[in-house]
Design a protein around this motif. Structure first.
Motif, PDB file in Angstrom:
ATOM      1  N   ALA A 184       0.850  -1.181   0.000  1.00  0.00           N
ATOM      2  CA  ALA A 184       0.000   0.000   0.000  1.00  0.00           C
ATOM      3  C   ALA A 184       0.889   1.235   0.000  1.00  0.00           C
ATOM      4  O   ALA A 184       1.980   1.232   0.600  1.00  0.00           O
ATOM      5  N   ASP A 185       0.448   2.274  -0.656  1.00  0.00           N
ATOM      6  CA  ASP A 185       1.254   3.498  -0.734  1.00  0.00           C
ATOM      7  C   ASP A 185       1.605   4.024   0.659  1.00  0.00           C
ATOM      8  O   ASP A 185       2.696   4.562   0.861  1.00  0.00           O
ATOM      9  N   SER A 186       0.712   3.845   1.606  1.00  0.00           N
ATOM     10  CA  SER A 186       0.907   4.403   2.942  1.00  0.00           C
ATOM     11  C   SER A 186       2.021   3.708   3.723  1.00  0.00           C
ATOM     12  O   SER A 186       2.495   4.250   4.722  1.00  0.00           O
ATOM     13  N   VAL A 187       2.446   2.516   3.275  1.00  0.00           N
ATOM     14  CA  VAL A 187       3.471   1.786   4.024  1.00  0.00           C
ATOM     15  C   VAL A 187       4.745   1.569   3.225  1.00  0.00           C
ATOM     16  O   VAL A 187       5.717   1.007   3.742  1.00  0.00           O
ATOM     17  N   LYS A 188       4.776   1.981   1.966  1.00  0.00           N
ATOM     18  CA  LYS A 188       5.960   1.786   1.132  1.00  0.00           C
ATOM     19  C   LYS A 188       7.189   2.420   1.774  1.00  0.00           C
ATOM     20  O   LYS A 188       7.146   3.554   2.243  1.00  0.00           O
ATOM     21  N   GLY A 189       8.268   1.662   1.802  1.00  0.00           N
ATOM     22  CA  GLY A 189       9.505   2.144   2.394  1.00  0.00           C
ATOM     23  C   GLY A 189       9.597   1.938   3.884  1.00  0.00           C
ATOM     24  O   GLY A 189      10.662   2.153   4.482  1.00  0.00           O
ATOM     25  N   ARG A 190       8.483   1.543   4.514  1.00  0.00           N
ATOM     26  CA  ARG A 190       8.481   1.329   5.965  1.00  0.00           C
ATOM     27  C   ARG A 190       8.200  -0.125   6.338  1.00  0.00           C
ATOM     28  O   ARG A 190       8.724  -0.601   7.352  1.00  0.00           O
ATOM     29  N   PHE A 191       7.391  -0.792   5.558  1.00  0.00           N
ATOM     30  CA  PHE A 191       7.014  -2.183   5.850  1.00  0.00           C
ATOM     31  C   PHE A 191       7.664  -3.117   4.833  1.00  0.00           C
ATOM     32  O   PHE A 191       7.839  -2.754   3.659  1.00  0.00           O
ATOM     33  N   THR A 192       7.976  -4.330   5.287  1.00  0.00           N
ATOM     34  CA  THR A 192       8.565  -5.332   4.406  1.00  0.00           C
ATOM     35  C   THR A 192       7.905  -6.682   4.657  1.00  0.00           C
ATOM     36  O   THR A 192       7.896  -7.156   5.798  1.00  0.00           O
ATOM     37  N   ILE A 193       7.367  -7.291   3.608  1.00  0.00           N
ATOM     38  CA  ILE A 193       6.792  -8.629   3.711  1.00  0.00           C
ATOM     39  C   ILE A 193       7.861  -9.640   3.292  1.00  0.00           C
ATOM     40  O   ILE A 193       8.632  -9.395   2.353  1.00  0.00           O
ATOM     41  N   SER A 194       7.915 -10.748   4.008  1.00  0.00           N
ATOM     42  CA  SER A 194       8.867 -11.801   3.665  1.00  0.00           C
ATOM     43  C   SER A 194       8.265 -13.144   4.063  1.00  0.00           C
ATOM     44  O   SER A 194       7.201 -13.200   4.695  1.00  0.00           O
ATOM     45  N   ARG A 195       8.953 -14.214   3.705  1.00  0.00           N
ATOM     46  CA  ARG A 195       8.442 -15.530   4.042  1.00  0.00           C
ATOM     47  C   ARG A 195       9.598 -16.478   4.301  1.00  0.00           C
ATOM     48  O   ARG A 195      10.731 -16.249   3.876  1.00  0.00           O
ATOM     49  N   ASN A 196       9.293 -17.567   4.992  1.00  0.00           N
ATOM     50  CA  ASN A 196      10.226 -18.669   5.186  1.00  0.00           C
ATOM     51  C   ASN A 196       9.537 -19.900   4.603  1.00  0.00           C
ATOM     52  O   ASN A 196       8.600 -20.439   5.209  1.00  0.00           O
ATOM     53  N   LYS A 197       9.975 -20.300   3.432  1.00  0.00           N
ATOM     54  CA  LYS A 197       9.313 -21.393   2.724  1.00  0.00           C
ATOM     55  C   LYS A 197       9.395 -22.698   3.506  1.00  0.00           C
ATOM     56  O   LYS A 197       8.430 -23.469   3.573  1.00  0.00           O
ATOM     57  N   ALA A 198      10.527 -22.944   4.152  1.00  0.00           N
ATOM     58  CA  ALA A 198      10.731 -24.209   4.851  1.00  0.00           C
ATOM     59  C   ALA A 198       9.763 -24.367   6.016  1.00  0.00           C
ATOM     60  O   ALA A 198       9.335 -25.487   6.330  1.00  0.00           O
ATOM     61  N   ASN A 199       9.415 -23.262   6.660  1.00  0.00           N
ATOM     62  CA  ASN A 199       8.561 -23.319   7.840  1.00  0.00           C
ATOM     63  C   ASN A 199       7.128 -22.884   7.570  1.00  0.00           C
ATOM     64  O   ASN A 199       6.333 -22.805   8.501  1.00  0.00           O
ATOM     65  N   ASN A 200       6.815 -22.589   6.299  1.00  0.00           N
ATOM     66  CA  ASN A 200       5.467 -22.114   5.956  1.00  0.00           C
ATOM     67  C   ASN A 200       5.066 -20.925   6.817  1.00  0.00           C
ATOM     68  O   ASN A 200       3.985 -20.905   7.415  1.00  0.00           O
ATOM     69  N   MET A 201       5.970 -19.948   6.872  1.00  0.00           N
ATOM     70  CA  MET A 201       5.693 -18.754   7.653  1.00  0.00           C
ATOM     71  C   MET A 201       5.871 -17.501   6.809  1.00  0.00           C
ATOM     72  O   MET A 201       6.656 -17.474   5.861  1.00  0.00           O
ATOM     73  N   ALA A 202       5.125 -16.479   7.183  1.00  0.00           N
ATOM     74  CA  ALA A 202       5.264 -15.163   6.564  1.00  0.00           C
ATOM     75  C   ALA A 202       5.474 -14.135   7.671  1.00  0.00           C
ATOM     76  O   ALA A 202       5.078 -14.359   8.817  1.00  0.00           O
ATOM     77  N   TYR A 203       6.080 -13.032   7.281  1.00  0.00           N
ATOM     78  CA  TYR A 203       6.411 -11.989   8.254  1.00  0.00           C
ATOM     79  C   TYR A 203       6.053 -10.620   7.673  1.00  0.00           C
ATOM     80  O   TYR A 203       6.037 -10.423   6.453  1.00  0.00           O
ATOM     81  N   LEU A 204       5.806  -9.689   8.575  1.00  0.00           N
ATOM     82  CA  LEU A 204       5.638  -8.298   8.179  1.00  0.00           C
ATOM     83  C   LEU A 204       6.502  -7.471   9.118  1.00  0.00           C
ATOM     84  O   LEU A 204       6.168  -7.324  10.304  1.00  0.00           O
ATOM     85  N   GLN A 205       7.608  -6.979   8.607  1.00  0.00           N
ATOM     86  CA  GLN A 205       8.481  -6.094   9.376  1.00  0.00           C
ATOM     87  C   GLN A 205       7.961  -4.678   9.213  1.00  0.00           C
ATOM     88  O   GLN A 205       7.859  -4.181   8.082  1.00  0.00           O
TER      89      GLN A 205
END
Length: 116
Positions: free
Chosen positions: A61-82
């Motif tokens: 979303a434009d409001s979070v660009k540059g501040r939030f980062t989505i990532s994942r860990n494929k081995a553990n079937n997990m996602a993250y939002l920094q």
């Protein structure tokens, strides 16, 4: 069936950081995409970030660009939002969302409150 469990929400001061986690579990599922949504009181649920597991890049979303980062860990079937440089306007319930070959599953939500 796929289940999602979120964690990592809480109270943080403006300018602070939080990391949300989302764990997917179930029997024999294939993940196509992850996403994070949020819903503030009185507002509709909105897409914050998404990650399709292919050639499509991540979106924000434009409001979070540059501040939030989505990532994942494929081995553990997990996602993250920094989430960095948090602002009071980021206060909301954050929901994890996963798209699999079975369908779309939502997490229960985790509260994020940004306040001094």
């Amino acid at each position: 069936q796929v289940q999602l469990v979120e964690s990592g929400g809480g109270l943080v001061q403006p300018g602070g950081s939080l990391r949300l986690s989302c764990a997917a579990s179930g029997r024999s599922f294939v993940i196509y995409a992850w996403a994070w949504y949020r819903q503030a009181p009185g507002n509709e649920r909105e897409l914050v970030a998404s990650m399709a597991l292919g050639s499509t890049p991540t979106t924000y979303a434009d409001s979070v660009k540059g501040r939030f980062t989505i990532s994942r860990n494929k081995a553990n079937n997990m996602a993250y939002l920094q989430m960095d440089s948090l602002e009071p306007e980021d206060t909301a319930v954050y929901y994890c969302n996963v798209k699999t070959h079975i369908g779309v599953t939502w997490g229960q939500g985790t509260q994020v409150t940004v306040s001094s």
